[in-house]
Structure formats: structure tokens, C-alpha cells
Write a protein that holds these residues in place. Structure first.
Motif, PDB file in Angstrom:
ATOM      1  N   ARG A 355      63.141 -10.457  31.518  1.00  0.00           N
ATOM      2  CA  ARG A 355      62.976  -9.614  30.321  1.00  0.00           C
ATOM      3  C   ARG A 355      63.660  -8.267  30.524  1.00  0.00           C
ATOM      4  NH1 ARG A 355      56.984  -8.950  28.676  1.00  0.00           N
ATOM      5  NH2 ARG A 355      58.023  -7.719  27.069  1.00  0.00           N
ATOM      6  N   LEU A 356      63.529  -7.776  31.756  1.00  0.00           N
ATOM      7  CA  LEU A 356      64.177  -6.521  32.110  1.00  0.00           C
ATOM      8  C   LEU A 356      65.694  -6.683  32.046  1.00  0.00           C
ATOM      9  CD1 LEU A 356      63.024  -3.846  33.033  1.00  0.00           C
ATOM     10  CD2 LEU A 356      63.025  -4.714  35.360  1.00  0.00           C
ATOM     11  N   LEU A 357      66.178  -7.841  32.532  1.00  0.00           N
ATOM     12  CA  LEU A 357      67.618  -8.065  32.550  1.00  0.00           C
ATOM     13  C   LEU A 357      68.159  -8.186  31.128  1.00  0.00           C
ATOM     14  CD1 LEU A 357      68.023 -10.385  35.633  1.00  0.00           C
ATOM     15  CD2 LEU A 357      67.763  -7.920  35.473  1.00  0.00           C
ATOM     16  N   ALA A 358      67.361  -8.802  30.246  1.00  0.00           N
ATOM     17  CA  ALA A 358      67.775  -8.897  28.850  1.00  0.00           C
ATOM     18  C   ALA A 358      67.905  -7.495  28.260  1.00  0.00           C
ATOM     19  CB  ALA A 358      66.769  -9.731  28.058  1.00  0.00           C
ATOM     20  N   GLU A 359      66.947  -6.629  28.602  1.00  0.00           N
ATOM     21  CA  GLU A 359      66.988  -5.258  28.095  1.00  0.00           C
ATOM     22  C   GLU A 359      68.201  -4.502  28.659  1.00  0.00           C
ATOM     23  OE1 GLU A 359      65.153  -3.912  25.786  1.00  0.00           O
ATOM     24  OE2 GLU A 359      65.999  -1.878  26.000  1.00  0.00           O
ATOM     25  N   LEU A 360      68.459  -4.690  29.947  1.00  0.00           N
ATOM     26  CA  LEU A 360      69.635  -4.035  30.547  1.00  0.00           C
ATOM     27  C   LEU A 360      70.917  -4.545  29.895  1.00  0.00           C
ATOM     28  CD1 LEU A 360      68.529  -4.009  34.304  1.00  0.00           C
ATOM     29  CD2 LEU A 360      69.137  -1.988  32.960  1.00  0.00           C
ATOM     30  N   GLU A 361      70.980  -5.860  29.670  1.00  0.00           N
ATOM     31  CA  GLU A 361      72.157  -6.445  29.015  1.00  0.00           C
ATOM     32  C   GLU A 361      72.339  -5.836  27.624  1.00  0.00           C
ATOM     33  OE1 GLU A 361      73.380 -10.263  29.881  1.00  0.00           O
ATOM     34  OE2 GLU A 361      75.178  -9.508  28.883  1.00  0.00           O
ATOM     35  N   SER A 362      71.240  -5.704  26.883  1.00  0.00           N
ATOM     36  CA  SER A 362      71.338  -5.174  25.518  1.00  0.00           C
ATOM     37  C   SER A 362      71.758  -3.705  25.524  1.00  0.00           C
ATOM     38  CB  SER A 362      70.009  -5.353  24.781  1.00  0.00           C
ATOM     39  OG  SER A 362      69.111  -4.320  25.131  1.00  0.00           O
TER      40      SER A 362
ATOM     41  N   VAL B 308      60.059  -1.593  30.500  1.00  0.00           N
ATOM     42  CA  VAL B 308      59.844  -2.732  29.617  1.00  0.00           C
ATOM     43  C   VAL B 308      58.373  -3.100  29.668  1.00  0.00           C
ATOM     44  CG1 VAL B 308      60.304  -5.191  29.273  1.00  0.00           C
ATOM     45  CG2 VAL B 308      62.195  -3.629  29.791  1.00  0.00           C
ATOM     46  N   ASP B 309      57.739  -3.117  28.488  1.00  0.00           N
ATOM     47  CA  ASP B 309      56.327  -3.474  28.389  1.00  0.00           C
ATOM     48  C   ASP B 309      55.490  -2.642  29.375  1.00  0.00           C
ATOM     49  OD1 ASP B 309      54.193  -4.741  27.340  1.00  0.00           O
ATOM     50  OD2 ASP B 309      54.422  -6.593  28.477  1.00  0.00           O
ATOM     51  N   LEU B 328      58.452  -2.665  34.946  1.00  0.00           N
ATOM     52  CA  LEU B 328      58.081  -3.775  34.071  1.00  0.00           C
ATOM     53  C   LEU B 328      56.579  -3.973  34.163  1.00  0.00           C
ATOM     54  CD1 LEU B 328      58.728  -6.510  32.503  1.00  0.00           C
ATOM     55  CD2 LEU B 328      58.846  -7.560  34.768  1.00  0.00           C
ATOM     56  N   GLY B 329      55.900  -3.855  33.007  1.00  0.00           N
ATOM     57  CA  GLY B 329      54.492  -4.252  32.967  1.00  0.00           C
ATOM     58  C   GLY B 329      53.527  -3.374  33.738  1.00  0.00           C
TER      59      GLY B 329
END
Lengths: 369, 369
Positions: A355-362, B308-309, B328-329
């Protein structure tokens, strides 16, 4: 090259024994240590040797470099060979891009010299951990003997140590005999990752093993099963074997399917040898922290770390990062530090790092992915 | 130098106004950003300017560089002057080693040119934060006018915004008048850091101010009080003034006492001007996180950080460290990263960082202290 091939073919024992190490994975679960071009199998998570190197070390007394093939992607091959200087560059089966395990295994087996395809082949992932390598080799040896004796496909199944919901399971069937005191059982069913209650039932019952993705078979037998069960995939593989110049073009068109779905779950008769060797697939930072040594407060520390009044944390400080990683008064966290990133997350959520990587990618941060 | 001194003495306005910035502190609460040789006043916690620079910036419209003296230690002087190129090197009062505020202030006041000692002196710490500098200057100006008018010692007392247990308090006494609409009250009592219940009572009552350690007085008046109340200290200071070559030898022998205990609490008559300017002493990472901007989930981020979260965390990534600091979290944590260290602690325990430093010291890690 012809001479080398001839010399290789001369010294292949009869019956031939070959191991194919699957080193083409691209996991991101060990971010920030793992990156696109440095997936998990290339990481040294417990000391000096990487998971790939440890996989080969563990096999060596039984199957050494001359009999080892590496299946990996074009992008990752150079690093794999750098980590394994004892493995000749010809002993690689290259995927133009990572697909799934059925194409990778099918293509790697088909790429072996003919006399090796006729012999016994062990296929195993490059990114697992084994606490007790001799126990691992005993089980593997029993599986190899079973395949030699009966031309069976045999998988090593891990004796569950807890009610894990993150693994698939093998349901045990009838006894098929055994070798040197190691049990051989039929797999009556492959079971997808269960929910918590089912996992507890499986664990209590003693009738299930974890599916570790380690397989032993005659190469020709595997290819025959593939032809029968996944003819499109088998035809693609044969086309590449006929025209090696077209691999880059044909490989991406192969069906992306796992070896379990493509073959193993559909075999009428498949054996399993129970494996009790401190196996872990190291699926997350939390899984790693389970196997590392702990201080009395339960903190596992790798590298320059310090914990004060803190409990059950993983502190992982890459040697490339300077100075200490210090935690004070925290519990059950994963704190990972590399030269160019830091991750802090609860252990229980460390598998959510994507999820973190998705955020970094975005945010356009491919520089750190 | 004599000429410079003469030119300086010529342009001192009558009555003279001088500020002494106390920049000799050696706090470790902002480890790993603060170190033995880089204490808090030298840190840029909110952007480009360090706390020392911001303290001078805040004073400048009222008291600019020609009227600014820096009190600091021999070890820290070079960095202080590097950060304040507008302050001439002669305008420093050097402590051979950090003692306490009474020796530092007494020595700094005594070191001023005679006409400045006769004038009004403002003494203030170099490591505080003020959200509203014009409000700060209005209160300071009122205090200065009160001192000019009445030869009083006046302290600025911060209007409490919550029931803080980490500060001393001033109990308000009778009105002493005021200037330009700013109230001037007598301090009826200095109160040590209270427990939770007392702090709540003080906060509710409206009869108490936080003691911010900011004082205004005529220099000669302060020295007279010191001579009366702490004769040993005053004699030591006079001895150093007579024999400047013996400062290194005499200074460490001065009584280590705070200006509050030595003088302020023992004055029969001391005034206070209430200060409502978003003041904070930034006593911990948690205190810093209170004043930094927050995302909607309450995370305060400085530098390259990503949450994130995650809720109510402080992510502080020093520009000298490469790549992102990712959480994260997690909740209510302080995560600080410099080029050579990482700290992870609950906000509520960030003031315990000295426990970590004691542990690092015991492990021989003075390299990171």
C-alpha cells in the motif's frame, strides 16, 4: 561452447539429477530493502549470505553447482550469476519477463539438455528459509528416490507449526511407502489459503501440510503432464525450443498460470514427503522477525540497532546505513532502515507494505521502488 | 579594536537597550538531530532558520544586531557566530563551560560595556519558539518601558494554553499599571513544576502564567541584586572582570544556580507582562509536533516523509538523509531520521530520549551522542 557442452554431457551421471532454482520473483514485501531490481532472493536477511546463495548452499551436499540451473528473468540474471560465481552462465533458463511458475518451470525443464530432462529434476524457490538443512536434504533425498522408483511427481510438504492463513495446504492421503525412514504420502487434495477457523482445524488435525512449492519429478514426465493438461502452454514452450531467437517474442504470450493450477492440483496421483526443517517462506518483515534471534524482551535486531524499554520489535538496519537505529518504548513494530529509506509499521501490518509502494508510485517516487 | 569600541560606545543611545541571547545550552532532547556539539538552539526544526536565528530575527525590529550580545560556551561560540554573521565577535560573553543561568547571565551582564550595564537589558533563551513575533515584541516593549520607568525587574509570563506540568508558573499579584494597553502585574510567587491536578487548577484559575525565563532589568540593578543575594557568585564575577585572563580558571568554581533561585524568586518586588504569542519552549519532539502543520490525519511531516493509514505521528526527516521516511498503520509516534541515526518512540515518551542516550553512552557510542 560445443566442447563444454560435450564435457558436461559426458559427466552427467545416470540417472541424471538436476536442480532448478526459481530466482525470477519480483516481490516487494521487503521494501525498503527489496526494490524492483533487488527482489527478495537477492537479499541477505540474516547475515552474509543472500537467500539465493543459502538455497544453493543448502542443496550443495546433495546437488552441487554442475547440476544446478537457475531460472530467472533477463533483468535479474546478471545479479543471480554474480551471487553464484560457481554456476556457469550457460546453466540459466531466462524469462524475457516474469510470468508465473508454470511457464517458468516448463521453460526451464525444456531448456535442460535432453539427458537431464530424462533424469530427475528438483524445482525449488530461491527465497525460502530452512533452519535445518540436513533435515531438508533428508526429505529431498527421499523424494528423489521415490521419483526414481516410481516416476511419480512428489512435492515436499511442510509440517505446520501453527495455523497459518497465508499458505496453501496439502491434504494427506494414503501412504505410498517411504525411503530411509522418511514417510511418503499421497496428496489427496490441494487446498487454497484457508480462513482462520479452517487453518486451525487443519493444524489440529495433523492431516495437512503447508504447500512449499518444492517439486521433484522426471523432467520428461512434467513436460508430458503439461502437454496433456495445458496444451497451449506446452505448444508455446515447444515453439520457443524450436526457434530460440523468438523467445523474447513468444514468452510474453504464454498463459500466466501457476504450476499448482496448471499441473499439480490436476494430477490423479501425486506424492508428498513431510518436511520438518524450520521452513519459512519469509513472506513479510514479521515472518523474518520470527526467525531471527531475540533479546530477552523479544526484540530482533539486525545491524546497528538499539532498543530501550521496547518489546517484540524488529529493528533491521542495513549495513549500508550509518549509525544506530534506536527504538524507545515501542512494541511489536517493524523498523527497517536502508541507506535511502526508512519504514516503520506494526508487525501485524508489515505485509501491507505494498500500500505504501502504491502511494509512493502515485507520487512519482519510482526512484525508491 | 579600541577604535571599534570607541565607535560603539559613541553610538549607544541613551538610555541604552541591549539584548543578551542565552545560547550556551546543551540539551539532548532532540536527539538524534541534536548532539553534544549541535544543541537545540542550532537546529532548524521548522524550516530554514535555526532557533537561534529565529530568536534574533524576532528581536530585530526592536533590538537589532548592534545591540545584541550572545552568551554561550567556548565550544559553541564559533557555530553561534557562524549562524549570526551580523553579530560582531566582540559581542559575545563566553563561558569556559556551561554552568547554570545565574553565572551565565551575571557574567554576560558584567561583560557589557559600562554604559550598557547602566541601561536596560533583555535576557532571553535562544531555543524557544514564538508563533506571533509582533505580539512578542509588544509585550517585550511594555516590559522595557516598565523597567525604564520604575527600575523594576520584569519577566514575561506566558498565558497558559493548557495545564502543562513541564513548566514553572508565576502567580499573579497586584496590578502595577501597564504601558500601551499591555498589562503589568506583580509576581506574587514563583511556583515549581506542578503535578497534574495543580496544573489544572492553575490553568483554570487564570491567576498563573508560565515562567518562560525571559527577563528585563537594568544591568546594574541585576548585579546589585546578585551582590546582595548571592555574594559568592557576585564576587567570582567581579574577580573575572578584574582579571580576564583567569576566567577559564575561575568560571568553573562559580556556584551552579539558576537565575530564578539566585535572584528572581527572592525579589520582594518583581513585575510580569503577560505574553500571548504562541510561545513554546519546544521541550521535546512531541512539543515540536504540536506546532508543525498537520495533514488531515494529524501527521506532521518535515522533509521527505510519507504516512499511509497512520495518525498523529511526527515524521522528521533531516534533509541530510536520502530518500523517504515511511510510516504505515502507526499512531502517535515520533520517527526522526538524520544522516546517521533513526529514532522511533511514542510521542508521549519522546522526552525520555535521554534514557536512550545513557544506553548509547554505556555501549561506548559517543560517536553518535
Amino acid at each position: 561452447v560445443a566442447e563444454a557442452a560435450a564435457s558436461r554431457s559426458r559427466r552427467v551421471p545416470s540417472p541424471a539429477l538436476t536442480a532448478i532454482v526459481l530466482a525470477g520473483g519480483s516481490g516487494t514485501r521487503f521494501w525498503p530493502l527489496s526494490r524492483r531490481h533487488r527482489p527478495k532472493q537477492f537479499l541477505a536477511l540474516e547475515g552474509e549470505r543472500t537467500l539465493l546463495q543459502s538455497t544453493v548452499d543448502r542443496l550443495s551436499p546433495l546437488i552441487a553447482a554442475p547440476d544446478l540451473w537457475i531460472s530467472t528473468t533477463v533483468d535479474l540474471a546478471a545479479e543471480a550469476l554474480r551471487q553464484l560465481p560457481e554456476v556457469p552462465a550457460e546453466q540459466t533458463a531466462l524469462e524475457p519477463a516474469g510470468r508465473n511458475t508454470a511457464p517458468a518451470i516448463g521453460w526451464a525443464v525444456r531448456s535442460l539438455p535432453a539427458e537431464r530432462r530424462r533424469g530427475v529434476v528438483v524445482v525449488l524457490p530461491a527465497d525460502h528459509r530452512v533452519a535445518d538443512p540436513p533435515a531438508f536434504r533428508r526429505a529431498l533425498e527421499a523424494a528423489i528416490e521415490a521419483v526414481r522408483a516410481e516416476d511419480l511427481v512428489v512435492t515436499l510438504g511442510v509440517v505446520p507449526r501453527w495455523a497459518e492463513t497465508g499458505y496453501g495446504y496439502l491434504k494427506l492421503g494414503a501412504e505410498l511407502g517411504g525411503h530411509r525412514g522418511v514417510e511418503l504420502r499421497r496428496v489427496s487434495r490441494f487446498v487454497e489459503k484457508p480462513d482462520r477457523k479452517a487453518a486451525q482445524r487443519y493444524h489440529r488435525s495433523g492431516a495437512y501440510l503447508w504447500n512449499a512449492g518444492i517439486f521433484v519429478f522426471r523432467g520428461a514426465t512434467l513436460l508430458r503432464h503439461l502437454k496433456r493438461l495445458e496444451p497451449a502452454l506446452a505448444q508455446g514452450i515447444e515453439a520457443m525450443a524450436r526457434e530460440p531467437g523468438r523467445v523474447g517474442e513468444l514468452y510474453p504470450g504464454l498463459p500466466s498460470i501457476s504450476i499448482d493450477h496448471a499441473v499439480m492440483e490436476r494430477l490423479r496421483r501425486i506424492g508428498t514427503v513431510p518436511l520438518d526443517c524450520g521452513w519459512s517462506d519469509l513472506g513479510s518483515w514479521a515472518a523474518l522477525s520470527e526467525v531471527l534471534p531475540h533479546d530477552p524482551a523479544g526484540n530482533a535486531t539486525m545491524g546497528d540497532g538499539i532498543a530501550v524499554d521496547a518489546e517484540r520489535n524488529l529493528i533491521f538496519s542495513d549495513p549500508a546505513s550509518a549509525g544506530p537505529t534506536a527504538v524507545l518504548g515501542v512494541r511489536d513494530l517493524v523498523v527497517v532502515r536502508t541507506a535511502d529509506a526508512v519504514l516503520v509499521a506494526p508487525k501485524a501490518r508489515s505485509q501491507e507494505v505494498r500500500r505504501l509502494l502504491a502511494e509512493l508510485e502515485s507520487r512519482g517516487r519510482r526512484d525508491v521502488l
